[in-house]
Design a protein around this motif. Structure first.
Motif, PDB file in Angstrom:
ATOM      1  N   PHE A  71       0.732  15.448   3.275  1.00 21.20           N
ATOM      2  CA  PHE A  71       0.294  14.202   3.321  1.00 21.20           C
ATOM      3  C   PHE A  71      -1.273  13.782   2.406  1.00 21.20           C
ATOM      4  O   PHE A  71      -1.191  13.238   1.111  1.00 21.20           O
ATOM      5  CB  PHE A  71      -0.234  13.184   4.409  1.00 21.20           C
ATOM      6  CG  PHE A  71      -1.237  12.271   4.146  1.00 21.20           C
ATOM      7  CD1 PHE A  71      -0.927  10.406   3.683  1.00 21.20           C
ATOM      8  CD2 PHE A  71      -2.376  12.204   4.105  1.00 21.20           C
ATOM      9  CE1 PHE A  71      -1.580  10.057   3.889  1.00 21.20           C
ATOM     10  CE2 PHE A  71      -3.202  11.321   4.479  1.00 21.20           C
ATOM     11  CZ  PHE A  71      -2.408   9.794   4.379  1.00 21.20           C
ATOM     12  N   LEU A  72      -1.956  14.894   2.035  1.00 19.71           N
ATOM     13  CA  LEU A  72      -3.476  14.556   1.441  1.00 19.71           C
ATOM     14  C   LEU A  72      -3.013  14.874  -0.352  1.00 19.71           C
ATOM     15  O   LEU A  72      -3.582  14.239  -0.712  1.00 19.71           O
ATOM     16  CB  LEU A  72      -4.180  15.797   1.685  1.00 19.71           C
ATOM     17  CG  LEU A  72      -4.886  15.817   3.055  1.00 19.71           C
ATOM     18  CD1 LEU A  72      -5.666  17.365   3.710  1.00 19.71           C
ATOM     19  CD2 LEU A  72      -5.578  14.445   3.529  1.00 19.71           C
ATOM     20  N   SER A  73      -2.144  16.016  -0.376  1.00 19.18           N
ATOM     21  CA  SER A  73      -1.880  16.462  -1.592  1.00 19.18           C
ATOM     22  C   SER A  73      -1.414  14.562  -2.599  1.00 19.18           C
ATOM     23  O   SER A  73      -1.005  14.643  -3.945  1.00 19.18           O
ATOM     24  CB  SER A  73      -0.325  17.237  -1.849  1.00 19.18           C
ATOM     25  OG  SER A  73      -0.149  17.341  -2.754  1.00 19.18           O
ATOM     26  N   GLU A  74      -0.372  14.253  -1.079  1.00 21.90           N
ATOM     27  CA  GLU A  74       0.546  13.090  -1.675  1.00 21.90           C
ATOM     28  C   GLU A  74      -0.645  11.943  -1.941  1.00 21.90           C
ATOM     29  O   GLU A  74      -0.789  11.060  -2.734  1.00 21.90           O
ATOM     30  CB  GLU A  74       1.341  12.419  -0.999  1.00 21.90           C
ATOM     31  CG  GLU A  74       2.591  12.971  -0.296  1.00 21.90           C
ATOM     32  CD  GLU A  74       3.208  12.706  -2.198  1.00 21.90           C
ATOM     33  OE1 GLU A  74       3.350  12.323  -2.576  1.00 21.90           O
ATOM     34  OE2 GLU A  74       4.769  13.463  -1.657  1.00 21.90           O
ATOM     35  N   LYS A 116       5.541  12.802   3.464  1.00 21.55           N
ATOM     36  CA  LYS A 116       5.684  12.153   1.847  1.00 21.55           C
ATOM     37  C   LYS A 116       5.868  10.991   1.480  1.00 21.55           C
ATOM     38  O   LYS A 116       6.065  10.576   2.390  1.00 21.55           O
ATOM     39  CB  LYS A 116       6.953  13.238   1.618  1.00 21.55           C
ATOM     40  CG  LYS A 116       7.628  13.581   0.062  1.00 21.55           C
ATOM     41  CD  LYS A 116       8.879  14.184   0.201  1.00 21.55           C
ATOM     42  CE  LYS A 116       9.324  13.993  -1.342  1.00 21.55           C
ATOM     43  NZ  LYS A 116       8.550  15.052  -2.653  1.00 21.55           N
ATOM     44  N   ARG A 117       5.689  10.684  -0.166  1.00 22.11           N
ATOM     45  CA  ARG A 117       5.222   9.171  -0.118  1.00 22.11           C
ATOM     46  C   ARG A 117       7.485   9.060  -0.818  1.00 22.11           C
ATOM     47  O   ARG A 117       7.911  10.512  -1.542  1.00 22.11           O
ATOM     48  CB  ARG A 117       5.159   9.448  -1.491  1.00 22.11           C
ATOM     49  CG  ARG A 117       5.037   7.332  -2.079  1.00 22.11           C
ATOM     50  CD  ARG A 117       3.569   7.395  -3.767  1.00 22.11           C
ATOM     51  NE  ARG A 117       4.226   5.879  -3.809  1.00 22.11           N
ATOM     52  CZ  ARG A 117       4.395   5.784  -5.233  1.00 22.11           C
ATOM     53  NH1 ARG A 117       4.276   6.463  -6.488  1.00 22.11           N
ATOM     54  NH2 ARG A 117       4.635   4.174  -6.064  1.00 22.11           N
ATOM     55  N   VAL A 159       0.839  -1.137  -0.340  1.00 24.24           N
ATOM     56  CA  VAL A 159       0.421   0.143   0.151  1.00 24.24           C
ATOM     57  C   VAL A 159       0.906   1.158  -0.627  1.00 24.24           C
ATOM     58  O   VAL A 159       2.070   0.911   0.227  1.00 24.24           O
ATOM     59  CB  VAL A 159      -0.930   0.238   1.499  1.00 24.24           C
ATOM     60  CG1 VAL A 159      -1.920  -1.589   1.181  1.00 24.24           C
ATOM     61  CG2 VAL A 159      -0.014   0.237   2.806  1.00 24.24           C
ATOM     62  N   LEU A 160       0.317   2.106  -0.279  1.00 23.32           N
ATOM     63  CA  LEU A 160       0.451   3.228  -0.233  1.00 23.32           C
ATOM     64  C   LEU A 160       1.236   3.458   1.580  1.00 23.32           C
ATOM     65  O   LEU A 160       1.455   3.236   2.729  1.00 23.32           O
ATOM     66  CB  LEU A 160      -0.273   4.207  -0.282  1.00 23.32           C
ATOM     67  CG  LEU A 160       0.581   5.795   0.094  1.00 23.32           C
ATOM     68  CD1 LEU A 160       1.660   6.056  -1.389  1.00 23.32           C
ATOM     69  CD2 LEU A 160      -0.461   6.841   0.346  1.00 23.32           C
ATOM     70  N   ARG A 161       2.846   4.146   0.953  1.00 26.89           N
ATOM     71  CA  ARG A 161       3.524   4.420   2.410  1.00 26.89           C
ATOM     72  C   ARG A 161       3.984   5.814   2.489  1.00 26.89           C
ATOM     73  O   ARG A 161       4.899   6.455   1.376  1.00 26.89           O
ATOM     74  CB  ARG A 161       4.965   3.440   2.351  1.00 26.89           C
ATOM     75  CG  ARG A 161       4.597   2.510   2.367  1.00 26.89           C
ATOM     76  CD  ARG A 161       5.698   1.453   2.440  1.00 26.89           C
ATOM     77  NE  ARG A 161       5.267  -0.051   2.075  1.00 26.89           N
ATOM     78  CZ  ARG A 161       6.161  -1.483   2.081  1.00 26.89           C
ATOM     79  NH1 ARG A 161       7.265  -1.023   2.146  1.00 26.89           N
ATOM     80  NH2 ARG A 161       5.837  -2.871   2.261  1.00 26.89           N
ATOM     81  N   VAL A 162       4.668   6.354   3.838  1.00 26.42           N
ATOM     82  CA  VAL A 162       4.514   8.529   3.800  1.00 26.42           C
ATOM     83  C   VAL A 162       5.285   8.518   4.655  1.00 26.42           C
ATOM     84  O   VAL A 162       5.677   7.331   5.813  1.00 26.42           O
ATOM     85  CB  VAL A 162       3.696   9.328   4.041  1.00 26.42           C
ATOM     86  CG1 VAL A 162       2.690   8.915   2.175  1.00 26.42           C
ATOM     87  CG2 VAL A 162       2.271   9.055   4.612  1.00 26.42           C
ATOM     88  N   ASN A 163       6.370   9.259   4.686  1.00 30.28           N
ATOM     89  CA  ASN A 163       6.722   9.464   6.054  1.00 30.28           C
ATOM     90  C   ASN A 163       6.493  10.656   7.006  1.00 30.28           C
ATOM     91  O   ASN A 163       5.316  10.702   6.789  1.00 30.28           O
ATOM     92  CB  ASN A 163       8.734   9.841   5.224  1.00 30.28           C
ATOM     93  CG  ASN A 163       8.635  11.159   4.910  1.00 30.28           C
ATOM     94  OD1 ASN A 163       7.977  12.120   5.446  1.00 30.28           O
ATOM     95  ND2 ASN A 163       9.640  11.157   3.753  1.00 30.28           N
ATOM     96  N   TRP A 217       4.455   5.360   7.743  1.00 30.39           N
ATOM     97  CA  TRP A 217       3.197   5.281   8.119  1.00 30.39           C
ATOM     98  C   TRP A 217       3.130   3.913   6.240  1.00 30.39           C
ATOM     99  O   TRP A 217       3.040   4.562   5.274  1.00 30.39           O
ATOM    100  CB  TRP A 217       2.004   6.718   7.366  1.00 30.39           C
ATOM    101  CG  TRP A 217       2.732   7.347   9.234  1.00 30.39           C
ATOM    102  CD1 TRP A 217       3.201   8.108   8.800  1.00 30.39           C
ATOM    103  CD2 TRP A 217       1.412   6.972  10.588  1.00 30.39           C
ATOM    104  NE1 TRP A 217       3.068   9.219  10.020  1.00 30.39           N
ATOM    105  CE2 TRP A 217       1.930   7.784  10.886  1.00 30.39           C
ATOM    106  CE3 TRP A 217       0.486   6.195  10.523  1.00 30.39           C
ATOM    107  CZ2 TRP A 217       1.237   8.439  12.389  1.00 30.39           C
ATOM    108  CZ3 TRP A 217      -0.011   6.661  11.823  1.00 30.39           C
ATOM    109  CH2 TRP A 217       0.759   7.823  12.439  1.00 30.39           C
ATOM    110  N   ALA A 218       1.775   3.885   6.471  1.00 30.09           N
ATOM    111  CA  ALA A 218       1.162   2.467   5.604  1.00 30.09           C
ATOM    112  C   ALA A 218      -0.287   3.129   5.398  1.00 30.09           C
ATOM    113  O   ALA A 218      -1.423   2.550   6.912  1.00 30.09           O
ATOM    114  CB  ALA A 218       1.095   0.767   5.808  1.00 30.09           C
TER     115      ALA A 218
END
Length: 531
Positions: free
Chosen positions: A411-414, A303-304, A295-299, A329-330
């Motif tokens: 985050f919302l933009s990513e 940010k991805r 799934v999507l992961r961000v720091n 985060w996943a």
């Protein structure tokens, strides 16, 4: 090499020994590799002595019960498809950057199936039937190839209790064939002739008696890894050491490296750095809950940062180690039960064909859903707990994940960008396989985190389980000297040996570290018995 652990202590001599005993083969270590070597050699008629530093009744054997192999009779009986040997070995060489020794890996591939069938012979039929083949039957969504790398289902998962039972059962079989086991006995140093042949090993019994165990055919180092030796880890695991602070502790759950040191003191050569380990140089969110689902992961800033599916989860998790310290985060939505069927077979997967695993997964989601906008702690199989959030909107989720408004907006933009890439079926940002691009659109929404901290490694972030590199060996597992020539009488197997992995433990099915130790230990026992 001037490292303290690499410097040979004062040489012990035969006249110091209070007791001397001889056999054809002396095995140092009664773990997966040592037990299999001992049983195989004893079955073949060789005289065998096994030295083990742990107490007989309290012996602990590493592993969670996954024994990753191919083409066993057990697998055929459970509907697991046969794997082509050439494809399997070439995939291994790709994963290791061709650093592993091809003849050694081919020997493993050709014999690991029969080794597993041989290993479980002492179990009852009921116990054999209780073993579960991972991801079997596999979903049609499972990619057979990712980024040029293969992964195969069918690893038997017997759990830790049955794994320990089968190892002890093989121990008893070895004794029935005549092998002698000396528990609570710590090997100290190898004995060598003037010509350099390894002829035995000095060891200390629990009562302090110094004993000399001589070997007519060879000494086998099967004493495990060095993940509990902080100095060795810092010196040999250079990538992990460089990713963490000098005063941090990334050491693991294995052993102290004494077997490897004994081989080094006898003139053996270490595999070149950076050594391989399970973990240490990656950070991986979502592990305990959704396994390796990409799934999507961000720091920590929302940010991805990677292709979340690159070549199965260990390789995909490497970029996480280079992110700012803080939560990784996943992020996923209510379609997660479908998304988990896109996993490839690897360590840490969520086995959707295992009822117990699925019940734990579903219970965690239900708890999060019943306590929306609150943190719950999800506990994985290893007992580690990680934060999990559930919210009805992405905006609410962002507020739970990030304190800073800027990070929430990032985050919302990513997520918006990621969803657009999913619908275009072309990830121009990181090149993720289009089959695995699943948009985050169906409420409720979830986020599971892992803390990445180079000052305090832990869990699935910069913490190692065991090391899987060691002494340079040839295709017969004979230890090589400083000139890359075999040292007469000295062999290494299991995690004392090198030439099996690259700079990281990444495999085409879970549990291959255990299987390769058992298989090559068995092959070495048979080989030495025959010379």
């Amino acid at each position: 090499m001037n490292e303290k652990w690499a410097v040979k202590p004062e040489t012990l001599t035969p006249d110091q020994a209070e007791k001397t005993q001889e056999a054809d083969i002396v095995v140092i270590g009664a773990g997966h590799a040592g037990i299999c070597a001992a049983r195989a050699a004893a079955e073949a008629g060789a005289g065998v002595i096994v030295l083990e530093q742990q107490e007989r009744e309290k012996q602990w054997v590493l592993g969670i019960g996954e024994i990753g192999h191919i083409n066993s009779q057990w697998q055929k009986e459970h509907g697991v498809q046969e794997v082509d040997i050439d494809t399997f070995v070439n995939d291994w060489q790709l994963r290791t950057g061709n650093r592993s020794l091809y003849p050694l890996i081919r020997t493993y591939a050709q014999h690991c199936g029969e080794a597993f069938d041989w290993l479980i012979e002492p179990l009852s039929q009921e116990e054999k039937d209780s073993i579960h083949p991972v991801l079997t039957p596999a979903s049609s969504n499972m990619p057979e190839l990712l980024n040029g790398l293969h992964a195969w289902p069918g690893t038997p998962n017997m759990g830790m209790a049955l794994q320990s039972k089968v190892i002890k059962a093989n121990h008893r079989l070895a004794e029935e064939y005549g092998a002698q086991f000396f528990f609570s006995t710590r090997a100290l140093q190898l004995e060598q002739t003037e010509e350099g042949r390894v002829s035995g090993v000095f060891a200390k019994a629990v009562d302090g008696t110094l004993c000399l165990y001589r070997a007519k055919k060879g000494v086998i180092l099967a004493a495990g890894d060095y993940s509990r030796n902080a100095q060795m880890c810092r010196y040999l695991l250079t990538e992990t050491a460089d990713l963490t602070e000098a005063d941090s502790d990334f050491t693991g759950h294995g052993w102290d490296g004494s077997g490897i040191c004994m081989g080094l003191w006898a003139g053996g050569r270490l595999e070149p750095r950076s050594h391989a380990a399970m973990g240490g140089n990656y950070s991986f969110p979502g592990f305990g809950l959704i396994g390796s689902t990409p799934v999507l992961r961000v720091n920590k800033h929302g940010k991805r940062y990677s292709d979340e599916a690159f070549g199965t989860h260990i390789l995909a998790a490497l970029p996480g180690a280079h992110q700012p310290n803080g939560n990784l985060w996943a992020v996923f939505d209510d379609t997660i039960e479908t998304q988990i069927t896109f996993q490839t077979p690897c360590h840490g997967l969520l086995d959707y064909t295992d009822q117990e695993e699925m019940a734990r997964f579903e219970a965690a989601l239900a708890k999060a859903k019943s306590q929306k906008n609150q943190m719950i702690m999800d506990q994985d199989r290893a007992g580690e707990s990680r934060p999990l959030y559930c919210a009805d909107t992405l905006e609410e989720l962002a507020g739970l994940m990030f304190e800073e408004k800027a990070d929430q907006e990032t985050f919302l933009s990513e997520v918006k960008r990621y969803n657009a890439l999913c619908h275009s079926h072309h990830d121009v940002d990181f090149g993720k396989d289009p089959r695995l691009m699943q948009p985050i659109e169906k409420a409720p929404f979830y986020a599971s985190s892992t803390v990445k901290d180079s000052h305090r490694p832990g869990g699935q972030s910069l913490k190692i389980l065991v090391t899987v590199s060691g002494l340079e060996i040839d295709e017969n597992q004979q230890v090589l000297d400083r000139n890359f020539e075999p040292i007469p009488g000295l062999y290494a197997t299991g995690n004392c040996s090198g030439r099996r992995f690259g700079t990281q433990y990444t495999t085409s099915l879970p549990g291959q570290s255990i299987s390769i130790a058992q298989t090559l230990g068995r092959e070495l026992g048979r080989y030495l018995a025959g010379i």
